[in-house]
Design an enzyme around this catalytic site. Structure first.
Site, PDB file in Angstrom:
ATOM      1  N   GLY A 192      11.917 -56.086  10.717  1.00 45.94           N
ATOM      2  CA  GLY A 192      12.758 -56.756  11.700  1.00 45.94           C
ATOM      3  C   GLY A 192      12.680 -56.133  13.075  1.00 45.94           C
ATOM      4  N   LEU A 193      13.440 -56.705  13.999  1.00 44.63           N
ATOM      5  CA  LEU A 193      13.470 -56.218  15.376  1.00 44.63           C
ATOM      6  C   LEU A 193      13.822 -54.738  15.429  1.00 44.63           C
ATOM      7  CD1 LEU A 193      13.605 -56.669  18.509  1.00 44.63           C
ATOM      8  CD2 LEU A 193      16.011 -57.285  18.163  1.00 44.63           C
ATOM      9  N   SER A 243      27.054 -53.699  14.746  1.00 44.12           N
ATOM     10  CA  SER A 243      26.942 -54.518  15.949  1.00 44.12           C
ATOM     11  C   SER A 243      28.208 -54.382  16.768  1.00 44.12           C
ATOM     12  CB  SER A 243      26.736 -55.985  15.555  1.00 44.12           C
ATOM     13  OG  SER A 243      26.975 -56.843  16.646  1.00 44.12           O
ATOM     14  N   SER A 244      28.081 -54.577  18.065  1.00 44.55           N
ATOM     15  CA  SER A 244      29.246 -54.489  18.942  1.00 44.55           C
ATOM     16  C   SER A 244      30.224 -55.640  18.731  1.00 44.55           C
ATOM     17  CB  SER A 244      28.799 -54.470  20.408  1.00 44.55           C
ATOM     18  OG  SER A 244      28.066 -55.638  20.728  1.00 44.55           O
ATOM     19  N   CYS A 245      29.825 -56.660  17.954  1.00 44.00           N
ATOM     20  CA  CYS A 245      30.740 -57.781  17.698  1.00 44.00           C
ATOM     21  C   CYS A 245      31.875 -57.393  16.750  1.00 44.00           C
ATOM     22  CB  CYS A 245      29.983 -58.981  17.139  1.00 44.00           C
ATOM     23  SG  CYS A 245      29.484 -58.800  15.427  1.00 44.00           S
ATOM     24  N   TYR A 283      30.275 -62.293  10.368  1.00 40.09           N
ATOM     25  CA  TYR A 283      29.325 -61.190  10.554  1.00 40.09           C
ATOM     26  C   TYR A 283      30.066 -59.904  10.909  1.00 40.09           C
ATOM     27  CZ  TYR A 283      25.309 -58.636  12.515  1.00 40.09           C
ATOM     28  OH  TYR A 283      24.347 -57.694  12.791  1.00 40.09           O
ATOM     29  N   LYS A 343      30.156 -56.211   8.964  1.00 33.86           N
ATOM     30  CA  LYS A 343      29.739 -54.955   9.602  1.00 33.86           C
ATOM     31  C   LYS A 343      30.878 -53.929   9.642  1.00 33.86           C
ATOM     32  CE  LYS A 343      25.433 -55.738  10.306  1.00 33.86           C
ATOM     33  NZ  LYS A 343      24.420 -54.898   9.629  1.00 33.86           N
ATOM     34  N   HIS A 392      19.235 -64.722  19.494  1.00 35.17           N
ATOM     35  CA  HIS A 392      20.225 -64.231  20.450  1.00 35.17           C
ATOM     36  C   HIS A 392      19.847 -64.720  21.853  1.00 35.17           C
ATOM     37  CE1 HIS A 392      21.050 -61.254  17.157  1.00 35.17           C
ATOM     38  NE2 HIS A 392      22.275 -61.589  17.507  1.00 35.17           N
ATOM     39  N   ASP A 409      31.267 -70.110  25.205  1.00 40.01           N
ATOM     40  CA  ASP A 409      30.811 -68.901  25.892  1.00 40.01           C
ATOM     41  C   ASP A 409      30.794 -67.692  24.963  1.00 40.01           C
ATOM     42  OD1 ASP A 409      30.097 -69.516  28.495  1.00 40.01           O
ATOM     43  OD2 ASP A 409      32.144 -69.404  29.251  1.00 40.01           O
TER      44      ASP A 409
END
Length: 320
Positions: free
Chosen positions: A14-15, A108-110, A137, A141, A180, A270
């Protein structure tokens, strides 16, 4: 970690995972293992248990996850919470059972509340309501962070967690429905330029502010933390700087060379108004990102064009 330590990078294709592998190899680590999703389904508890029992990795980077943008998170939340819970639970528990020396879990920052005070400190976790479009998600996390914390408390496992900001880089996903924002912008502007389009329409108002980190900087930071950090509090990973989506779009437009107009569709969501991380813990540990946003976008766009031209696989882009 010793240079010949057995290191398992979960999600190595993955990335993030591929960048971690690049960073490890660049720093001289030679015993890196990985399994593709076809070889090992990380959602399968028995399969993961058998893998750990057979391979006995000493160090684990848990970068495997089901990821995506607003559309993917909003339309398939059950898959996002189930897949991510299964992946992290199976790996963390097997790491404990097989006496892994150290594990680093990537989130993740989410995970932070939608209206968290800015910049966001690690201590703001669970202090408010989450952004609805990626709640599934985020909950998965957050659970990963808590798993590492409680396995550390109860069993003495050296399991740590790191929460990256928005990432971009080589091996990103360019699918318009699941990617993303930054890779989606690169693809949109490139295809508009190639087709001679007069304008590009983007979701939302362009007003939300986001922070972006080049994935190879992230990978270097993760390897740095694996060797220099050990605590139950998770660590924010980012640059400490953000910008409006409209400003980001202007940079991508410039790098790609698109000369048309940008139009915003304000009927589309948004997401969170702002997500800027406080990266004091990371900086105090001795790590500082190196790649500027425009330089990083330029690198990714050059790679994107080269990959398209070569006919190699580009995630989310069908070959002609």
């Amino acid at each position: 970690m010793e240079k010949n330590s057995k290191i398992y990078v979960a999600g190595h294709n993955g990335l993030v995972g591929s960048a971690i592998v690049r960073s490890l190899k660049a720093q001289g680590f030679t015993n890196i293992i990985g399994k593709s999703s076809k070889e090992l389904d990380l959602r399968n508890q028995a399969a993961v248990a058998d893998f750990f029992a057979a391979e006995k990795p000493e160090y684990v980077f848990l970068a495997a996850a089901k990821v995506g943008g607003i559309y993917a998170n909003n339309t398939t939340p059950a898959e996002f919470i189930y897949d991510n819970l299964m992946i992290e639970t199976n790996i963390i528990h097997s790491a404990y059972l097989n006496k892994v020396k150290k594990l680093l879990f990537l989130g993740s920052s989410c995970i932070y509340p939608k209206f968290a005070q800015q910049p966001i400190k690690e201590e703001y976790l669970l202090s408010g309501l989450l952004e609805p479009t990626n709640e599934a998600y985020a909950i998965a996390k957050i659970t990963g962070i808590e798993l590492c914390k409680f396995y550390r408390r109860q069993y003495g496992c050296d399991f740590i967690s790191a929460m990256p900001t928005n990432l971009y880089g080589i091996n990103d996903n360019f699918d318009m429905k699941t990617s993303h924002v930054l890779p989606a912008l690169i693809r949109k502007f490139h295809e508009a330029k190639e087709s001679g389009a007069a304008e590009v329409t983007l979701w939302g108002t362009g007003k939300p502010r986001r922070e972006f980190m080049y994935v190879d900087d992230l990978a270097d930071a993760v390897v740095h933390l694996m060797q220099n950090y050990s605590d139950e509090i998770h660590v924010n990973l980012g640059t400490g700087e953000d910008l409006e989506i409209a400003e980001l779009a202007a940079i991508v437009k410039k790098v790609v060379g698109f000369e048309g107009k940008i139009v915003y569709d304000s009927t589309k969501p948004d997401g969170t108004p702002r997500k800027l991380l406080d990266v004091s813990i990371l900086k105090n540990s001795g790590y500082q990102p190196k790649v500027s946003l425009e330089e990083g976008i330029t690198r990714v766009y050059e790679w994107y064009k080269q990959t398209l031209a070569s006919g190699d696989n580009l995630k989310g882009v069908k070959k002609n």
